[in-house]
Design an enzyme around this catalytic site. Sequence first.
Site, PDB file in Angstrom:
ATOM      1  N   ARG A  47     -28.741 110.751  11.673  1.00 34.70           N
ATOM      2  CA  ARG A  47     -28.052 109.760  10.255  1.00 34.70           C
ATOM      3  C   ARG A  47     -27.990 108.532  10.645  1.00 34.70           C
ATOM      4  NH1 ARG A  47     -23.421 110.187   8.768  1.00 34.70           N
ATOM      5  NH2 ARG A  47     -23.303 112.413   8.803  1.00 34.70           N
ATOM      6  N   TYR A  99     -36.817  96.905 -13.202  1.00 37.44           N
ATOM      7  CA  TYR A  99     -37.248  98.253 -13.253  1.00 37.44           C
ATOM      8  C   TYR A  99     -36.529  99.374 -13.848  1.00 37.44           C
ATOM      9  CZ  TYR A  99     -38.729 102.501 -10.959  1.00 37.44           C
ATOM     10  OH  TYR A  99     -38.963 103.885 -10.595  1.00 37.44           O
ATOM     11  N   ASP A 171     -35.380  92.312  -4.948  1.00 34.47           N
ATOM     12  CA  ASP A 171     -36.348  93.317  -4.716  1.00 34.47           C
ATOM     13  C   ASP A 171     -37.746  92.750  -4.732  1.00 34.47           C
ATOM     14  OD1 ASP A 171     -38.069  95.675  -5.375  1.00 34.47           O
ATOM     15  OD2 ASP A 171     -36.781  96.578  -7.071  1.00 34.47           O
ATOM     16  N   LYS A 196     -44.223 101.759  -2.819  1.00 36.96           N
ATOM     17  CA  LYS A 196     -45.374 101.176  -3.469  1.00 36.96           C
ATOM     18  C   LYS A 196     -46.359 100.517  -2.456  1.00 36.96           C
ATOM     19  CE  LYS A 196     -42.847 102.497  -7.048  1.00 36.96           C
ATOM     20  NZ  LYS A 196     -42.019 101.756  -7.504  1.00 36.96           N
TER      21      LYS A 196
HETATM   22  C1  LIG Z   1     -40.518 101.882  -7.601  1.00 38.18           C
HETATM   23  C2  LIG Z   1     -39.603 101.006  -7.886  1.00 38.18           C
HETATM   24  C3  LIG Z   1     -38.474 101.215  -7.456  1.00 38.18           C
HETATM   25  C4  LIG Z   1     -37.684 102.524  -7.213  1.00 38.18           C
HETATM   26  O1  LIG Z   1     -38.417 103.046  -5.896  1.00 38.18           O
HETATM   27  P1  LIG Z   1     -38.657 104.548  -5.640  1.00 38.18           P
HETATM   28  O2  LIG Z   1     -39.272 104.539  -4.396  1.00 38.18           O
HETATM   29  O3  LIG Z   1     -39.385 104.930  -6.657  1.00 38.18           O
HETATM   30  O4  LIG Z   1     -37.070 105.159  -5.438  1.00 38.18           O
HETATM   31  C5  LIG Z   1     -37.321 100.143  -7.524  1.00 38.18           C
HETATM   32  N1  LIG Z   1     -37.987  98.801  -7.746  1.00 38.18           N
HETATM   33  C6  LIG Z   1     -39.200  98.439  -8.170  1.00 38.18           C
HETATM   34  C7  LIG Z   1     -39.460  97.358  -8.310  1.00 38.18           C
HETATM   35  C8  LIG Z   1     -40.026  99.433  -8.068  1.00 38.18           C
HETATM   36  O5  LIG Z   1     -41.281  99.326  -8.449  1.00 38.18           O
END
Ligand SMILES: *Cc1c(COP(=O)(O)O)cnc(C)c1O
Length: 389
Positions: A47, A99, A171, A196
């Site tokens: 961890r 998001y 982000d 993504k």
């Molecule tokens: C998909 C997404 C998230 C969340 O991520 P997960 O991997 O689905 O938990 C956060 N921020 C943005 C901009 C996203 O597209």
Amino acid sequence: MLKIESRLAQIGSIEEPVTGAVSFPVYQATAFRHPKLGQSTGFDYARTKSPTRKVLEDAIAQLESGDAGFACSSGMAALQTVFAYFSQGDHLIVSLDLYGGTYRLLEKIMSRFGVTATYVDTNDLDGLESACQPNTKGLIIETPTNPLMMITDLELVCTWARKKGIVSIVDNTLLTPYLQRPIELGADIVVHSATKYLGGHNDVLAGLIVTKGKELSEQMAFLHNSIGAVLGPQDSWLLMRGMKTLALRMERHEQNATAIANFLLEHPLISDVYYPALESHPGYAIQNKQSSGNTGIFSFKVKDARLIEPILRHIQLIAFAESLGGVESLMTYPAVQTHADIPLEIRQQIGVDDRLLRFSVGIEHQDDLIADLANALSQAQAELEGESL
Ligand SMILES: *Cc1c(COP(=O)(O)O)cnc(C)c1O
């Protein structure tokens, strides 16, 4: 330093000294033998630190020009870990077009722990100034935002935050470090849904955090280990495997998205196209200044909301599915899917309405994608005309 394309392709390739394996192995181990009392190989318990994950974490820290990287079990796990940096009574300023999952985490969970948030257009300094409270500790920015592709001038806004002693968190999911590196523009923390573009193949759920500076990096290491929402060795390996081709994929995503956005711009059934690669986009100049290219997703509005259902039924190559950033093209209906948790008033204020579709353009041939879309649009129109006869 090597160029980013070379660093991406070589992730983990020279780090395995025992066999020289070019693909860094999956260390499927949670416990590590200590040489003797008071000594450690650097790995004690998985961890805290795990070999395969560490290669990934070092790679993302370096790609984002940060000091430390942390791999989490999802993008939301990464955001939760970052939000745990804040304490009861702290206030955050957050991108208005956010998001949906991040909004939900802030409003349904963090709020119960006394961390509050105000949602503003983060590219408006006056708006930021007036949202600022004595207890404002963090600024959370998405640029471009999803789905409306609003752009924030990161250098301007992160400099503002720094002067106020506010931690800026970006982000960077939509652009990835291949196209935009927020820490170089003044951000303190970068987060990713690596599910993504970084993973890129719609097959691994993962999140990443990168911190700048000793204090933040130590705090984040503490939180990452204490909360424990860490990424496993298999998924760390799979993510690195995807990241090796990031540069090629992002280029094709952008080329395809630009061609399709231009096709839609001319289409009689489409009223708006939101894509910062288009000169008509209000964020075009800032986007060009702070990044070296565009993401592969954009949104558009059809003129009549009744077209949405038949369009989603008639697309064939393009899948009607949530998520974005993979090699396969996906189309989403934000109002009922990704943004369902955002209250109607906010959705209306920012323009996420029932005519908006979001398109994550894959790396298929653009001619096939345009043909699929053109066919779905004309079938939808034919059905609508049939109905009104
Ligand atoms: C998909 C997404 C998230 C969340 O991520 P997960 O991997 O689905 O938990 C956060 N921020 C943005 C901009 C996203 O597209």
